[in-house]
Motif scaffolding. Structure first.
Motif, PDB file in Angstrom:
ATOM      1  N   PHE A 118       7.176  70.297  49.474  1.00 52.52           N
ATOM      2  CA  PHE A 118       7.753  68.959  49.612  1.00 52.52           C
ATOM      3  C   PHE A 118       8.691  68.873  50.803  1.00 52.52           C
ATOM      4  O   PHE A 118       8.682  67.894  51.550  1.00 52.52           O
ATOM      5  CB  PHE A 118       8.496  68.557  48.339  1.00 52.52           C
ATOM      6  N   ILE A 119       9.500  69.895  50.997  1.00 52.90           N
ATOM      7  CA  ILE A 119      10.430  69.902  52.137  1.00 52.90           C
ATOM      8  C   ILE A 119       9.660  69.882  53.449  1.00 52.90           C
ATOM      9  O   ILE A 119       9.979  69.122  54.369  1.00 52.90           O
ATOM     10  CB  ILE A 119      11.373  71.119  52.064  1.00 52.90           C
TER      11      ILE A 119
ATOM     12  N   ARG B 271       9.522  66.972  56.377  1.00 51.35           N
ATOM     13  CA  ARG B 271       9.834  67.248  57.789  1.00 51.35           C
ATOM     14  C   ARG B 271       8.719  66.740  58.699  1.00 51.35           C
ATOM     15  O   ARG B 271       8.980  66.154  59.750  1.00 51.35           O
ATOM     16  CB  ARG B 271      10.044  68.741  58.009  1.00 51.35           C
ATOM     17  N   VAL B 272       7.475  66.957  58.307  1.00 50.10           N
ATOM     18  CA  VAL B 272       6.342  66.483  59.109  1.00 50.10           C
ATOM     19  C   VAL B 272       6.325  64.960  59.117  1.00 50.10           C
ATOM     20  O   VAL B 272       6.121  64.333  60.163  1.00 50.10           O
ATOM     21  CB  VAL B 272       5.013  67.055  58.565  1.00 50.10           C
ATOM     22  N   GLY B 273       6.535  64.347  57.957  1.00 46.32           N
ATOM     23  CA  GLY B 273       6.539  62.885  57.870  1.00 46.32           C
ATOM     24  C   GLY B 273       7.643  62.254  58.692  1.00 46.32           C
ATOM     25  O   GLY B 273       7.468  61.167  59.255  1.00 46.32           O
TER      26      GLY B 273
ATOM     27  N   ASP C 236       6.241  76.217  40.847  1.00 44.27           N
ATOM     28  CA  ASP C 236       7.209  75.146  41.058  1.00 44.27           C
ATOM     29  C   ASP C 236       8.140  75.410  42.237  1.00 44.27           C
ATOM     30  O   ASP C 236       8.507  74.501  42.959  1.00 44.27           O
ATOM     31  CB  ASP C 236       7.997  74.844  39.780  1.00 44.27           C
ATOM     32  N   VAL C 237       8.495  76.670  42.475  1.00 45.98           N
ATOM     33  CA  VAL C 237       9.355  76.994  43.621  1.00 45.98           C
ATOM     34  C   VAL C 237       8.604  76.723  44.925  1.00 45.98           C
ATOM     35  O   VAL C 237       9.144  76.114  45.851  1.00 45.98           O
ATOM     36  CB  VAL C 237       9.826  78.460  43.545  1.00 45.98           C
ATOM     37  N   ALA C 238       7.349  77.137  44.999  1.00 43.15           N
ATOM     38  CA  ALA C 238       6.546  76.903  46.199  1.00 43.15           C
ATOM     39  C   ALA C 238       6.316  75.411  46.404  1.00 43.15           C
ATOM     40  O   ALA C 238       6.261  74.934  47.538  1.00 43.15           O
ATOM     41  CB  ALA C 238       5.212  77.636  46.099  1.00 43.15           C
TER      42      ALA C 238
END
Length: 43
Positions: A25-26, A30-32, A18-20
């Motif tokens: 998601f972050i 950023r890419v999006g 879950d941490v990874a």
């Protein structure tokens, strides 16, 4: 303690901690954000 969660991308499924997943998601956001608005898929 981290736990694993299922991640489904298209037709593929894999398990991630879950941490990874939060880091993933972050990075995806950023890419999006770098994609020009006219190239983004409509929702």
């Amino acid at each position: 303690m981290s736990r694993t969660v299922p991640v489904i991308a298209g037709e593929a499924m894999f398990w991630a901690y879950d941490v990874a997943l939060g880091v993933l998601f972050i990075e995806a956001a950023r890419v999006g954000a770098k994609i020009p608005a006219d190239r983004r898929p409509s929702s």
